[in-house]
Design a protein around this motif. Structure first.
Motif, mmCIF file in Angstrom:
data_model
loop_
_atom_site.group_PDB
_atom_site.id
_atom_site.type_symbol
_atom_site.label_atom_id
_atom_site.label_comp_id
_atom_site.label_asym_id
_atom_site.label_seq_id
_atom_site.Cartn_x
_atom_site.Cartn_y
_atom_site.Cartn_z
ATOM 1 N N UNK A 314 -25.830 31.369 5.444
ATOM 2 C CA UNK A 314 -26.246 30.033 5.147
ATOM 3 C C UNK A 314 -26.234 29.912 3.565
ATOM 4 N N UNK A 315 -26.948 30.650 2.760
ATOM 5 C CA UNK A 315 -27.191 30.432 1.471
ATOM 6 C C UNK A 315 -25.940 30.668 0.636
ATOM 7 N N UNK A 316 -24.907 31.330 1.270
ATOM 8 C CA UNK A 316 -23.843 31.758 0.460
ATOM 9 C C UNK A 316 -22.835 30.410 0.509
ATOM 10 N N UNK A 317 -23.205 29.785 1.862
ATOM 11 C CA UNK A 317 -22.212 28.620 2.066
ATOM 12 C C UNK A 317 -22.761 27.499 1.194
ATOM 13 N N UNK A 318 -24.181 27.429 1.403
ATOM 14 C CA UNK A 318 -24.858 26.203 0.741
ATOM 15 C C UNK A 318 -24.503 26.160 -0.698
ATOM 16 N N UNK A 319 -24.537 27.164 -1.322
ATOM 17 C CA UNK A 319 -24.243 27.469 -2.790
ATOM 18 C C UNK A 319 -22.745 27.677 -3.277
ATOM 19 N N UNK A 320 -21.843 27.553 -2.470
ATOM 20 C CA UNK A 320 -20.463 27.394 -2.638
ATOM 21 C C UNK A 320 -19.931 28.730 -2.870
#
Length: 412
Positions: A314-320
């Protein structure tokens, strides 16, 4: 090439589905057998020594399944890692970013939780590695049986994640469980690996070359003091995965077709049969929720995998940093993260390597109970997500969206 990779992925999933079902049957058989009035016969069989005197090998039947048959499983894992890295999902950096990040999160977080819960407990000096691995066969079997209506990208994501996860677990086994190394035998193992690589480069196909090389490599690593299953990984990674012009299929593909059914249908179930025989009396169940080592395994697997895989993704997707797979929603990814908590084959192996005495049985019971809980919870979530996706597809088929050409025509 893309169609070839997809067909290989489909074949791999189908094979692992069957292998996962056999694994479950073997584990259930072991549990029933050891907890039955005939439990002593199970122990006697597992501890039966099968020696090879000319080589000074005296391993029990259980040890042969752990050190010998699992080498075949790790060979298939090595082939799969190599293929994914060269021509599969992990070959594209953008598409590989998410499963790689998720796998790293799914390895680091369980370790941190296990250490936090069990710090200082007997056996935790190496027992923290038990909740690291996700079982590919078990997880894919559950996905195939209960997640048939979720997008195909879910299977690709889980497979890619599990491949990287297994690679990291293999590296941990190599580092943690190598006490002392015989340099001479290690050089002998390196020579056999070099011979395997050279035979691949010379396009040699006869098993009269490869089978002796594999056996010598296994024995050399065993004598060197390194866990011999790593021979399978090394030789798998050294196998050619791209076909030559005019060649029907690459050597890695041929070997997967040949070896994978043996691994999934024989090697892994036999290992599960002799690794899952844990006496489940009231005392063991009581210790599962009071013993710090057992709690470290349970919470490391269940919470660590879910938080590590889903949270980091989720964090990796959220921050691109990574891109979410097409048609795969966050709730789908959460369900897959729960399946990531199924730690069976490699977790049981690490428990046997890391612990001694009663701690081994307790840790294995913790792995079995947690894996069953994760499979049930993951199945429920996948069934619910499958109904959502099916309802959406039914709605679209009833009220299809206008095609792009029709939309453009209506604006002219």
């Amino acid at each position: 090439m893309i169609n070839q990779v997809r067909s290989e992925l489909t074949r791999y999933l189908r094979t692992e589905t069957v292998g996962g079902a056999l694994l479950l049957i073997a584990a259930a058989t072991a549990l029933l057998w050891v907890n039955s009035p005939w439990g002593e016969s199970y122990t006697t069989l597992a501890e039966t020594v099968l020696p090879i005197k000319p080589l000074h090998l005296e391993l029990t039947l259980a040890d042969w399944t752990k050190d010998g048959l699992l080498a075949v499983f790790f060979f298939v894992a090595g082939l799969e890692v190599k293929r994914e890295l060269v021509v599969g999902e992990l070959a594209d950096r953008r598409r590989a970013a998410l499963p790689i990040i998720a796998a790293v999160g799914g390895v680091v977080t369980p370790v941190l939780i296990a250490l936090a819960v069990g710090f200082g407990a007997p056996g935790m000096d190496k027992g923290w590695a038990i909740p690291v691995a996700t079982d590919i066969a078990f997880a894919l079997a559950v996905l195939a049986m209960t997640g048939s209506r979720v997008p195909t990208s879910a299977r690709v994501f889980l497979l890619s994640l599990a491949v990287v996860d297994d690679l990291l677990a293999i590296l941990l086994i190599a580092v943690l469980f190598t006490a002392s190394v015989s340099l001479l035998w290690l050089l002998a193992a390196a020579a056999t690996c070099a011979g395997w690589w050279l035979a691949q480069q010379r396009r040699i196909r006869t098993p009269l070359v490869y089978v002796p090389l594999a056996l010598v490599c296994w024995y050399a690593l065993h004598e060197a003091g390194i866990h011999p299953t790593l021979a399978g990984v090394a030789l798998g990674l050294l196998t050619r995965v791209k076909p030559d012009p005019g060649e029907a299929e690459a050597p890695a593909t041929r070997l997967e077709h040949l070896v994978q059914p043996i691994s999934a249908g024989l090697c892994v179930p036999l290992f599960a049969l002799f690794a899952s025989g844990v006496p489940l009396d009231g005392e063991v169940f009581g210790q599962l929720f009071t013993d710090r080592l057992a709690l470290a395994v349970i919470l490391g697997l269940l919470l660590g995998k879910i938080i590590g895989i889903f949270g980091i993704s989720w964090l990796a997707i959220r921050f691109g940093v990574a891109k979410r797979p097409q048609d795969l929603e966050y709730r789908d990814m959460f369900a897959l993260s729960v399946l990531g908590a199924i730690g069976f084959t490699v977790s049981l192996l690490v428990a046997e390597l890391a612990l001694e005495g009663s701690s081994v049985e307790l840790a294995k019971a913790a792995v079995l109970v947690t894996s069953m809980a994760a499979s049930l919870a993951g199945s429920a979530l996948l069934l619910r997500r499958g109904r959502v996706h099916q309802a959406r597809r039914d709605a679209e088929s009833t009220h299809p969206r206008p095609s792009r050409d029709m939309e453009e025509g209506s604006t002219k």
